[in-house]
Design a protein around this motif. Structure first.
Motif, mmCIF file in Angstrom:
data_model
loop_
_atom_site.group_PDB
_atom_site.id
_atom_site.type_symbol
_atom_site.label_atom_id
_atom_site.label_comp_id
_atom_site.label_asym_id
_atom_site.label_seq_id
_atom_site.Cartn_x
_atom_site.Cartn_y
_atom_site.Cartn_z
ATOM 1 N N VAL A 1 -3.102 -1.143 41.934
ATOM 2 C CA VAL A 1 -3.676 -2.489 41.944
ATOM 3 C C VAL A 1 -4.983 -2.456 41.155
ATOM 4 O O VAL A 1 -5.874 -1.665 41.454
ATOM 5 C CB VAL A 1 -3.940 -2.961 43.394
ATOM 6 N N GLU A 2 -5.052 -3.324 40.118
ATOM 7 C CA GLU A 2 -6.280 -3.392 39.306
ATOM 8 C C GLU A 2 -7.392 -4.036 40.136
ATOM 9 O O GLU A 2 -7.151 -5.035 40.834
ATOM 10 C CB GLU A 2 -6.035 -4.278 38.071
ATOM 11 N N PRO A 3 -8.638 -3.515 40.054
ATOM 12 C CA PRO A 3 -9.725 -4.192 40.778
ATOM 13 C C PRO A 3 -10.005 -5.560 40.161
ATOM 14 O O PRO A 3 -9.795 -5.763 38.963
ATOM 15 C CB PRO A 3 -10.919 -3.258 40.585
ATOM 16 N N LEU A 4 -10.469 -6.495 40.987
ATOM 17 C CA LEU A 4 -10.780 -7.837 40.473
ATOM 18 C C LEU A 4 -11.976 -7.777 39.524
ATOM 19 O O LEU A 4 -12.898 -6.986 39.721
ATOM 20 C CB LEU A 4 -11.127 -8.766 41.638
ATOM 21 N N ILE A 5 -11.939 -8.601 38.482
ATOM 22 C CA ILE A 5 -13.087 -8.699 37.568
ATOM 23 C C ILE A 5 -14.096 -9.674 38.192
ATOM 24 O O ILE A 5 -13.758 -10.822 38.489
ATOM 25 C CB ILE A 5 -12.632 -9.212 36.179
ATOM 26 N N ARG A 6 -15.324 -9.171 38.404
ATOM 27 C CA ARG A 6 -16.347 -9.992 39.072
ATOM 28 C C ARG A 6 -17.045 -10.871 38.035
ATOM 29 O O ARG A 6 -17.741 -10.374 37.145
ATOM 30 C CB ARG A 6 -17.351 -9.093 39.799
ATOM 31 N N LEU A 7 -16.830 -12.175 38.171
ATOM 32 C CA LEU A 7 -17.246 -13.145 37.143
ATOM 33 C C LEU A 7 -18.478 -13.941 37.568
ATOM 34 O O LEU A 7 -18.557 -14.414 38.706
ATOM 35 C CB LEU A 7 -16.083 -14.123 36.889
ATOM 36 N N THR A 8 -19.405 -14.080 36.616
ATOM 37 C CA THR A 8 -20.533 -15.017 36.790
ATOM 38 C C THR A 8 -20.336 -16.167 35.815
ATOM 39 O O THR A 8 -20.037 -15.946 34.639
ATOM 40 C CB THR A 8 -21.869 -14.301 36.506
ATOM 41 N N VAL A 9 -20.509 -17.378 36.313
ATOM 42 C CA VAL A 9 -20.392 -18.565 35.458
ATOM 43 C C VAL A 9 -21.803 -19.083 35.184
ATOM 44 O O VAL A 9 -22.549 -19.403 36.116
ATOM 45 C CB VAL A 9 -19.530 -19.657 36.142
ATOM 46 N N HIS A 10 -22.166 -19.138 33.908
ATOM 47 C CA HIS A 10 -23.520 -19.567 33.504
ATOM 48 C C HIS A 10 -23.406 -20.974 32.934
ATOM 49 O O HIS A 10 -22.687 -21.205 31.964
ATOM 50 C CB HIS A 10 -24.038 -18.579 32.438
ATOM 51 N N GLY A 11 -24.127 -21.919 33.584
ATOM 52 C CA GLY A 11 -23.932 -23.344 33.258
ATOM 53 C C GLY A 11 -22.885 -23.928 34.198
ATOM 54 O O GLY A 11 -22.152 -24.846 33.846
ATOM 55 N N ALA A 12 -22.845 -23.364 35.429
ATOM 56 C CA ALA A 12 -21.745 -23.641 36.369
ATOM 57 C C ALA A 12 -21.671 -25.092 36.843
ATOM 58 O O ALA A 12 -20.611 -25.544 37.285
ATOM 59 C CB ALA A 12 -21.865 -22.709 37.574
ATOM 60 N N ALA A 13 -22.793 -25.821 36.746
ATOM 61 C CA ALA A 13 -22.768 -27.200 37.228
ATOM 62 C C ALA A 13 -22.353 -28.184 36.129
ATOM 63 O O ALA A 13 -22.198 -29.375 36.375
ATOM 64 C CB ALA A 13 -24.151 -27.584 37.776
#
Ligand SMILES: NC(=O)C1=CN([C@@H]2O[C@H](COP(=O)(O)OP(=O)(O)OC[C@H]3O[C@@H](n4cnc5c(N)ncnc54)[C@H](O)[C@@H]3O)[C@@H](O)[C@H]2O)C=CC1
Ligand SMILES: O=C(O)C1=N[C@H](C(=O)O)C[C@H](O)C1
Length: 269
Positions: A4-16
């Motif tokens: 099982v591949e580990p999840l890619i931890r994502l940050t969203v910049h400009g999220a609003a």
């Protein structure tokens, strides 16, 4: 046994923002991704709100904040040129891969992205859309084929976007123009026309930026010959065309060495 591949931890910049909200909504459904932070301006009126609720998908447990988590694997940026430049310093220092989708950057600001790409892998593209990136290939072919036509060819680029867009012409229109000029050799440009303009020189590309309603993005590249016109036309129906491309770019960056990549790299075009 399959691993099982580990999840890619994502940050969203400009999220609003308009795009940030679509990234949050689509990433939340993606089995390869886990949204760990949602960043927006420190002065955002929605600071502290849940990013999922803001994006209309229900509570995610990720508040809108202005601090980038140190455990992020990749960042997707749809913000403003100034915010992107600040982000570049952080990504270079912490070696964080980043997808830069923001447009309207000046040459100096683009240099900041190039400099950061010496330390972190970066996808930088004015359009994350598959259709637009295929259209770029078609336009390059057309420009190559038409560059030596004896009577000359007039190239005009018309782009249409929503009334809220803050930069003009669009980053995508400028990229189409660069592709054409690299093949055909135009050295000048004009933005719209008015008054006694005189005859049109073939050494320029004309740009026309239309702003109406909620248009998510259309680009028309015209090659005008004597007797006929060749037109490449690409039209977005929803912002998800850009959002899906950005998610693909984020996955592409996982494990890549530092460097500056394009959507053609991501899409294998
Ligand atoms: N490459 C592509 O495929 C596409 C690029 N774009 C570009 O993405 C950018 C954003 O577009 P939209 O979402 O429509 O705009 P928007 O104005 O709805 O969203 C921008 C967001 O960035 C936030 N922001 C401002 N300062 C910030 C800071 N210091 N840190 C973090 N966030 C900050 C704003 O508060 C806002 O929520 C524009 O430059 C647009 O041209 C848009 C669509 C597709
Ligand atoms: O602001 C937008 O909406 C878009 N901006 C990008 C650009 O400037 O090219 C890409 C897309 O056309 C939507």
């Amino acid at each position: 046994m399959s691993q099982v591949e580990p999840l890619i931890r994502l940050t969203v910049h400009g999220a609003a923002g308009r795009m940030g909200q679509r990234i949050v909504a689509l990433a939340a459904k993606d089995p390869q991704l886990s949204i760990i932070s949602a960043i927006d301006s420190p002065s955002s009126p929605v600071a502290g709100r849940d990013a999922g609720e803001l994006a209309g998908i229900g509570k995610l447990g990720v508040p809108i904040t202005s601090a980038i988590s140190s455990s992020t694997d990749v960042i997707i940026d749809f913000s403003t040129p100034e915010a992107t430049v600040k982000l570049m310093a952080i990504c270079a220092e912490r070696r964080i891969p980043v997808v830069v989708a923001t447009t309207g950057l000046n040459e100096e600001q683009k240099q900041e992205i190039a400099a950061a790409s010496q330390f972190a892998p970066i996808v930088f593209a004015p359009s994350m859309s598959l259709a637009v990136n295929v259209a770029m290939k078609l336009v390059r072919e057309a420009a190559k084929a038409l560059k030596d036509i004896p009577d000359g060819v007039d190239v005009e680029i018309i782009e249409r976007h929503h009334r809220f867009k803050e930069d003009a012409p669009s980053g995508t229109a400028l990229k189409f123009g660069q592709i054409v000029a690299a093949e055909m050799g135009q050295t000048g440009h004009t933005h719209g026309r008015e008054g006694q303009t005189g005859k049109r020189p073939q050494t320029e590309i004309g740009y026309h930026a239309v702003r109406t309603g909620d248009n998510v993005g259309e680009h028309q590249i015209l090659f005008g010959l004597m007797g006929e016109t060749l037109e490449v036309y690409v039209r977005g129906h929803t912002r998800d065309s850009y959002a899906y491309g950005a998610l693909a770019a984020a996955k592409f960056l996982a494990g890549r060495p530092a460097g500056l990549y394009t959507m053609a790299d991501v899409l294998g075009l």
